[in-house]
Design a protein around this motif. Sequence first.
Motif, PDB file in Angstrom:
ATOM      1  N   PHE A  22       0.847  -1.189   0.000  1.00  0.00           N
ATOM      2  CA  PHE A  22       0.000   0.000   0.000  1.00  0.00           C
ATOM      3  C   PHE A  22       0.882   1.239   0.000  1.00  0.00           C
ATOM      4  CE2 PHE A  22       0.804  -1.165   4.349  1.00  0.00           C
ATOM      5  CZ  PHE A  22       1.076   0.032   4.990  1.00  0.00           C
ATOM      6  N   TYR A  23       0.323   2.341  -0.508  1.00  0.00           N
ATOM      7  CA  TYR A  23       1.017   3.620  -0.544  1.00  0.00           C
ATOM      8  C   TYR A  23       0.512   4.460   0.621  1.00  0.00           C
ATOM      9  CZ  TYR A  23       2.510   8.199  -2.194  1.00  0.00           C
ATOM     10  OH  TYR A  23       3.072   9.437  -2.280  1.00  0.00           O
ATOM     11  N   TRP A  24       1.418   5.161   1.328  1.00  0.00           N
ATOM     12  CA  TRP A  24       1.001   5.994   2.454  1.00  0.00           C
ATOM     13  C   TRP A  24       1.581   7.399   2.321  1.00  0.00           C
ATOM     14  CZ3 TRP A  24       4.939   8.068   5.259  1.00  0.00           C
ATOM     15  CH2 TRP A  24       6.156   7.413   5.240  1.00  0.00           C
ATOM     16  N   GLN A  25       0.878   8.370   2.914  1.00  0.00           N
ATOM     17  CA  GLN A  25       1.328   9.755   2.996  1.00  0.00           C
ATOM     18  C   GLN A  25       0.995  10.274   4.379  1.00  0.00           C
ATOM     19  OE1 GLN A  25      -0.865  11.563  -0.321  1.00  0.00           O
ATOM     20  NE2 GLN A  25       1.099  12.395  -0.999  1.00  0.00           N
ATOM     21  N   MET A  26       1.957  10.968   5.011  1.00  0.00           N
ATOM     22  CA  MET A  26       1.729  11.529   6.331  1.00  0.00           C
ATOM     23  C   MET A  26       2.746  12.633   6.602  1.00  0.00           C
ATOM     24  SD  MET A  26       1.788   9.664  10.072  1.00  0.00           S
ATOM     25  CE  MET A  26       0.938   8.251   9.443  1.00  0.00           C
ATOM     26  N   ASN A  27       2.275  13.795   7.035  1.00  0.00           N
ATOM     27  CA  ASN A  27       3.141  14.911   7.418  1.00  0.00           C
ATOM     28  C   ASN A  27       4.197  15.240   6.364  1.00  0.00           C
ATOM     29  OD1 ASN A  27       1.758  14.999   9.882  1.00  0.00           O
ATOM     30  ND2 ASN A  27       3.166  13.544  10.814  1.00  0.00           N
ATOM     31  N   GLY A  28       3.789  15.278   5.102  1.00  0.00           N
ATOM     32  CA  GLY A  28       4.710  15.630   4.028  1.00  0.00           C
ATOM     33  C   GLY A  28       5.637  14.510   3.591  1.00  0.00           C
ATOM     34  N   ARG A  29       5.499  13.344   4.188  1.00  0.00           N
ATOM     35  CA  ARG A  29       6.309  12.177   3.810  1.00  0.00           C
ATOM     36  C   ARG A  29       5.405  11.163   3.124  1.00  0.00           C
ATOM     37  NH1 ARG A  29       8.055  10.152   9.146  1.00  0.00           N
ATOM     38  NH2 ARG A  29       8.795   8.419   7.902  1.00  0.00           N
ATOM     39  N   SER A  30       5.998  10.264   2.352  1.00  0.00           N
ATOM     40  CA  SER A  30       5.218   9.218   1.690  1.00  0.00           C
ATOM     41  C   SER A  30       6.108   8.015   1.431  1.00  0.00           C
ATOM     42  CB  SER A  30       4.622   9.734   0.385  1.00  0.00           C
ATOM     43  OG  SER A  30       5.656  10.099  -0.506  1.00  0.00           O
ATOM     44  N   GLY A  31       5.476   6.891   1.155  1.00  0.00           N
ATOM     45  CA  GLY A  31       6.248   5.689   0.870  1.00  0.00           C
ATOM     46  C   GLY A  31       5.366   4.493   0.596  1.00  0.00           C
ATOM     47  N   MET A  32       5.988   3.355   0.444  1.00  0.00           N
ATOM     48  CA  MET A  32       5.306   2.102   0.189  1.00  0.00           C
ATOM     49  C   MET A  32       5.400   1.261   1.460  1.00  0.00           C
ATOM     50  SD  MET A  32       3.722   0.290  -2.156  1.00  0.00           S
ATOM     51  CE  MET A  32       4.189   1.032  -3.693  1.00  0.00           C
ATOM     52  N   GLY A  33       4.285   0.689   1.872  1.00  0.00           N
ATOM     53  CA  GLY A  33       4.260  -0.173   3.046  1.00  0.00           C
ATOM     54  C   GLY A  33       3.796  -1.565   2.676  1.00  0.00           C
ATOM     55  N   PHE A  34       4.042  -2.516   3.560  1.00  0.00           N
ATOM     56  CA  PHE A  34       3.636  -3.900   3.343  1.00  0.00           C
ATOM     57  C   PHE A  34       2.986  -4.438   4.604  1.00  0.00           C
ATOM     58  CE2 PHE A  34       7.169  -3.044   0.558  1.00  0.00           C
ATOM     59  CZ  PHE A  34       6.761  -3.587  -0.648  1.00  0.00           C
ATOM     60  N   ARG A  35       1.945  -5.255   4.424  1.00  0.00           N
ATOM     61  CA  ARG A  35       1.305  -5.922   5.558  1.00  0.00           C
ATOM     62  C   ARG A  35       0.875  -7.309   5.116  1.00  0.00           C
ATOM     63  NH1 ARG A  35      -3.102  -1.945   4.689  1.00  0.00           N
ATOM     64  NH2 ARG A  35      -2.150  -0.792   6.377  1.00  0.00           N
ATOM     65  N   CYS A  36       0.684  -8.169   6.114  1.00  0.00           N
ATOM     66  CA  CYS A  36       0.191  -9.517   5.835  1.00  0.00           C
ATOM     67  C   CYS A  36      -0.628  -9.985   7.028  1.00  0.00           C
ATOM     68  CB  CYS A  36       1.327 -10.480   5.509  1.00  0.00           C
ATOM     69  SG  CYS A  36       2.414 -10.867   6.883  1.00  0.00           S
ATOM     70  N   GLU A  37      -1.314 -11.092   6.857  1.00  0.00           N
ATOM     71  CA  GLU A  37      -2.147 -11.638   7.924  1.00  0.00           C
ATOM     72  C   GLU A  37      -1.362 -12.501   8.901  1.00  0.00           C
ATOM     73  OE1 GLU A  37      -5.249 -11.365   9.276  1.00  0.00           O
ATOM     74  OE2 GLU A  37      -5.102  -9.547   8.083  1.00  0.00           O
TER      75      GLU A  37
END
Length: 109
Positions: free
Chosen positions: A84-99
Motif C-alpha cells: 500500500f502507498y502511504w502519505q503523512m506529514n509531508g512524507r510518503s512511501g510504500m508499506g507492506f502488511r500480511c495476515e
Amino acid sequence: MRNIPVDVSAMAFMVAGEAEPKIVDRATGEVKQDKEGRDLYTIPLLPKPNDDRRNPVIVVTFPSVDFPQIPQGIQVRPVGLSAFYWQMNGRSGMGFRCEAIRPATEKSA
C-alpha cells in the motif's frame, strides 16, 4: 488507501532481523492493534529474487496475539501479503502488511 495483493508464489523470504511491536505512543509504550484487537508487529524480510540493490529489505506489518519468536535467517511465507502507498506529514512511501508470518516449510491451508 488501496491494498495491492502481492503474488508470492515464485518468491522466497528470509527474516533479516527481529520482530518489533508497532508502537502508537512512545511515551506510554502502547502497541498499535488491528480491528480484531491483535497487537501489530513489524519484521524485516529479504525477498528473493530481488533486483533492488539499494534497499533489498522490506518491513512487513503483521498481527499476533503473542510476541512473535521468529528467528533471524530462516525462510518464511508472509500469508496474504499486500502493498500500500502511504502519505503523512509531508512524507510518503510504500508499506507492506500480511495476515501472518509462517515458516516456509509449513503447507498452505
